[in-house]
Design a protein around this motif. Structure first.
Motif, short mmCIF file in Angstrom:
data_model
loop_
_atom_site.label_atom_id
_atom_site.label_comp_id
_atom_site.label_asym_id
_atom_site.label_seq_id
_atom_site.Cartn_x
_atom_site.Cartn_y
_atom_site.Cartn_z
N LEU A 27 21.46 -22.92 -19.21
CA LEU A 27 22.01 -22.48 -20.49
C LEU A 27 22.44 -21.02 -20.42
CD1 LEU A 27 22.41 -22.95 -23.61
CD2 LEU A 27 20.06 -22.13 -23.87
N ASN A 28 21.58 -20.16 -19.86
CA ASN A 28 21.92 -18.74 -19.76
C ASN A 28 23.08 -18.50 -18.80
OD1 ASN A 28 19.90 -18.16 -21.54
ND2 ASN A 28 18.41 -17.52 -19.99
N SER A 29 23.18 -19.34 -17.77
CA SER A 29 24.31 -19.21 -16.83
C SER A 29 25.63 -19.47 -17.55
CB SER A 29 24.14 -20.17 -15.66
OG SER A 29 22.99 -19.87 -14.92
N VAL A 30 25.65 -20.49 -18.41
CA VAL A 30 26.87 -20.79 -19.16
C VAL A 30 27.19 -19.65 -20.13
CG1 VAL A 30 27.96 -22.39 -20.78
CG2 VAL A 30 26.49 -23.27 -18.97
N PHE B 113 28.29 -18.98 -29.58
CA PHE B 113 27.34 -19.45 -30.57
C PHE B 113 27.50 -20.94 -30.88
CE2 PHE B 113 25.76 -19.96 -34.95
CZ PHE B 113 24.44 -19.58 -34.74
N PRO B 114 28.73 -21.48 -31.09
CA PRO B 114 28.85 -22.93 -31.29
C PRO B 114 28.28 -23.73 -30.12
CG PRO B 114 30.88 -21.83 -31.92
CD PRO B 114 30.04 -20.80 -31.26
N PHE B 115 28.51 -23.25 -28.89
CA PHE B 115 27.96 -23.95 -27.72
C PHE B 115 26.44 -23.92 -27.75
CE2 PHE B 115 25.98 -22.97 -23.62
CZ PHE B 115 26.04 -24.24 -23.04
N PHE B 116 25.85 -22.75 -28.03
CA PHE B 116 24.40 -22.63 -28.06
C PHE B 116 23.78 -23.56 -29.10
CE2 PHE B 116 20.97 -20.50 -30.47
CZ PHE B 116 19.96 -20.57 -29.52
N ASN C 184 20.13 -12.29 -26.25
CA ASN C 184 20.91 -11.09 -25.92
C ASN C 184 22.34 -11.43 -25.55
OD1 ASN C 184 18.88 -9.27 -26.44
ND2 ASN C 184 18.22 -9.07 -24.32
N LEU C 185 22.52 -12.52 -24.82
CA LEU C 185 23.87 -12.94 -24.42
C LEU C 185 24.68 -13.40 -25.63
CD1 LEU C 185 23.00 -14.90 -21.14
CD2 LEU C 185 24.35 -12.80 -21.29
N ILE C 186 24.04 -14.13 -26.53
CA ILE C 186 24.76 -14.58 -27.74
C ILE C 186 25.11 -13.39 -28.62
CG2 ILE C 186 24.64 -16.05 -29.78
CD1 ILE C 186 22.61 -17.77 -28.26
#
Length: 640
Positions: free
Chosen positions: A138-141, A156-159, A177-179
């Motif tokens: 998930l974090n890689s994407v 955000f929609p993907f998450f 943090n990534l989002i």
């Protein structure tokens, strides 16, 4: 019966509620037939005998190590055709694959600028490769999506969808943090959503770190929400999270953009007290801010401190800010010397080196190009802006043509500079054509571009057209600045609608969108006096002085022209009254400026005014300190 887990269903399910329904199928190649002919030819052939008849031994499948070796080889640097061929080979095996194969491919898609393929591969992990994704995937994407221009609308929609589909996912602080980084990324940050997400982190048992806070503080600073940014900085320290230099750098940059140098200096001192030594980026921010406001001596002193006290070496951004300031002050020879020093020290100029001028500035541009500098959109925009300021619009058009031909797209600042040049040259038709071209190129108009268009239209007496642009600006959520307000007020007053100008002026102050300056006041003074509404003009002048806005030469000329023949003594009384009121409010420099204007007009102030000015200067703190020192020296000598 649930729908099958094929590629098409996964794509539509992923983007059902977003704006990507019309993406072409080739954004998500899944089979060899989906790839273009060029991709097929450029793919590195895979040795089929490496994967023929894989045998299982316990939990290990023969061929996984070979796949992993190929994945690592093709992912760094990214070989996209080979990775696509490798994924197709894996699909044909129809067996479970370990998760460690997928993150390197996902990151490779991100580095290659293919975020949609990274999203699609995550979707395929379970149905096509029988691999349940973890937080690592998930974090890689998210990391791949964050680096793309569409990050704010993709991450955000993907998450949210990934969490809903894969219940075993347990997001960590890196995920959030990534989002947050994607939601705060320009050009269209989603700050309300970012702040809401930030508040949801502690209830999940996670504690925001310095990166979390810095990301939000930087976004708030970029959008001029300084009060909110400082409040978050206080909250950060109350939570026991030590701020980093990067946290202060974004705040410094925003403060310097407003021109509040004193507040910037106080923040720099506070930064040192908190144990954050200034970095090269900190110094570059301060030097650039000082140079923008023509404080070159202070900028040079700061560079000396940077080298002697902190041992930091100036880079191209430092020198570029210095060259920019020198060129803006007309010191082309000094700018050229600094540029020569840069070359001698092996520092190459970059986009920070800007130029405003005419022939000398073009010479400086030629030297930079010959030095091997590859122009980018910022450097091109700086040149267009300089040419437009000197009404060399044809040359600016040529620069934009070369910019486009070189594969560098003009941005909203580039078009705004050109549009301003056309208006200044009296060619409103070309200015409007530039606006149309800007919109067609996908550049979203901003505060500056709207202000230039309103100012240009109202300057030509096209007040109705200017008002239409104003309404369009407000309806799009773009807050007018003082330039837009002033242009609209001036246009209304020239058209004889002074009352509408007054309403707009008071609306500006009530909303707090912008602080009126002398230019805005002067537009109303001129309209009121021409309408023979002197009492209102004097009342507005009193309000101007109470708000600590100093009158300028234009203010004095407007009121003096409004006096009738033989009323010169009233003009003297008016200006002396300004001086007295400014002295009472401690505005000594502004009062001294009015005295100089009176002397230029041979309206010498009375002795009482001179006495007040001298008394005020002598009461100034610095003068009193010097006088006390002198008396101290005299008294010591007398004692001896």
């Amino acid at each position: 019966m649930p729908p099958p887990h094929n590629s098409t269903f996964s794509i539509h399910r992923c983007f059902r509620n977003s704006n990507f329904q019309n993406l072409p199928p080739k954004s998500f190649p899944t089979t060899a037939g989906d790839r273009s002919e060029d991709d097929t030819q450029s793919s590195t052939p895979l040795a089929d005998d490496l994967f023929r008849s894989p045998r299982r031994s316990g939990g290990y499948t023969q061929g996984d190590a070979s796949y992993l070796s190929l994945v690592r080889f093709y992912s760094d640097p990214p070989n996209i055709p080979a990775l696509r061929a490798l994924l197709n080979r894996m699909r044909s095996d129809r067996r479970p694959f370990p998760e460690r194969l997928f993150p390197p491919i996902i990151r490779a898609f991100g580095r290659a600028g293919l975020p949609f393929e990274a999203l699609h591969l995550f979707d395929e992990m379970l149905p096509s490769f029988q691999c349940t994704p973890s937080t690592f995937s998930l974090n890689s994407v998210l990391s791949s999506v964050v680096s793309s221009p569409d990050s704010s609308s993709l991450a955000f929609p993907f998450f949210r969808r990934a969490i809903r589909v894969h219940h075993s996912l347990n997001p960590n602080l890196l995920t959030f943090n990534l989002i947050l980084k994607s939601l705060c990324s320009p050009p269209s940050p989603s700050l309300p959503l970012a702040l809401h997400l930030f508040r949801s982190i502690p209830p999940r048992g996670l504690r925001p770190d310095a990166y979390t806070y810095t990301t939000l503080i930087a976004a708030l600073s970029r959008t001029s929400r300084l009060d909110d940014a400082f409040a978050l900085l206080d909250e950060m320290q109350l939570d026991g999270v030590a701020p980093a230099s990067a946290t202060f750098n974004s705040l410094l940059h925003a403060i310097l953009r407003t021109g509040d140098l004193r507040r910037a200096a106080n923040l720099a001192r506070y930064m040192l007290l908190k144990g954050c030594p200034p970095t090269l980026a900190t110094y570059n921010t301060l030097v650039h801010g000082l140079c923008r406001h023509a404080r070159l001596e202070e900028a040079l002193a700061l560079i000396d401190r940077m080298v002697l006290r902190d041992g930091l070496v100036p880079n191209e951004v430092t020198y570029g800010a210095l060259v920019d300031g020198l060129v803006k002050l007309g010191r082309i020879v000094d700018a050229r010397r600094v540029f020569d020093v840069m070359r001698e020290r092996g520092v190459r100029a970059n986009e920070a080196v800007r130029s405003d001028g005419t022939e000398e500035a073009m010479n400086l541009w030629a030297v930079m190009i010959s030095d091997g500098v590859k122009p980018n959109e910022v450097l091109y925009t700086a040149l267009v802006d300089g040419l437009a300021r000197h009404q060399k619009v044809a040359e600016a058009e040529d620069v934009i043509a070369k910019m486009t031909a070189g594969g560098c797209n003009p941005n909203v600042r580039t078009f705004s500079a050109l549009m301003w040049g056309h208006f200044r040259s009296g060619n409103s038709h070309q200015a409007l054509a530039t606006w149309t071209k800007m919109v067609r190129c996908g550049c979203e108009p901003n505060q500056v571009s709207y202000s230039i268009l309103i100012n240009g239209l109202c300057g030509e007496g096209k007040v109705k057209e200017g008002m239409m642009v104003w309404k369009n600006m407000v309806s799009r959520g773009c807050t007018p600045d003082v330039m837009a307000y002033t242009a609209m007020i001036r246009g209304l007053c020239i058209a004889g609608n002074v009352d509408a100008g007054l309403r707009l002026f008071y609306d500006m102050m009530a909303r707090g969108d912008a602080e009126p300056d002398a230019v805005a006041y002067n537009a109303l003074f001129d309209g009121l006096i021409k309408a023979d509404r002197l009492i209102q003009a004097f009342d507005l002048l009193s309000s101007m002085l109470e708000r600590d806005c100093d009158p300028d030469e234009v203010t004095c000329n407007i009121f003096l022209k409004g006096l009738r023949w033989g009323e010169e003594e009233k003009g003297r009384e008016l200006m002396e009254g300004m001086i007295v009121r400014m002295v009472r409010r401690g505005r000594i420099n502004g009062a001294a400026y009015i005295v100089l204007l009176m002397c230029k007009k041979y309206m010498f102030p009375r002795s009482e005014i001179w006495e007040k000015m001298v008394s005020s200067f002598c009461n100034m703190k610095k003068v009193r300190v010097v006088i006390d020192k002198i008396f101290g020296i005299i008294s010591c000598r007398n004692d001896l």
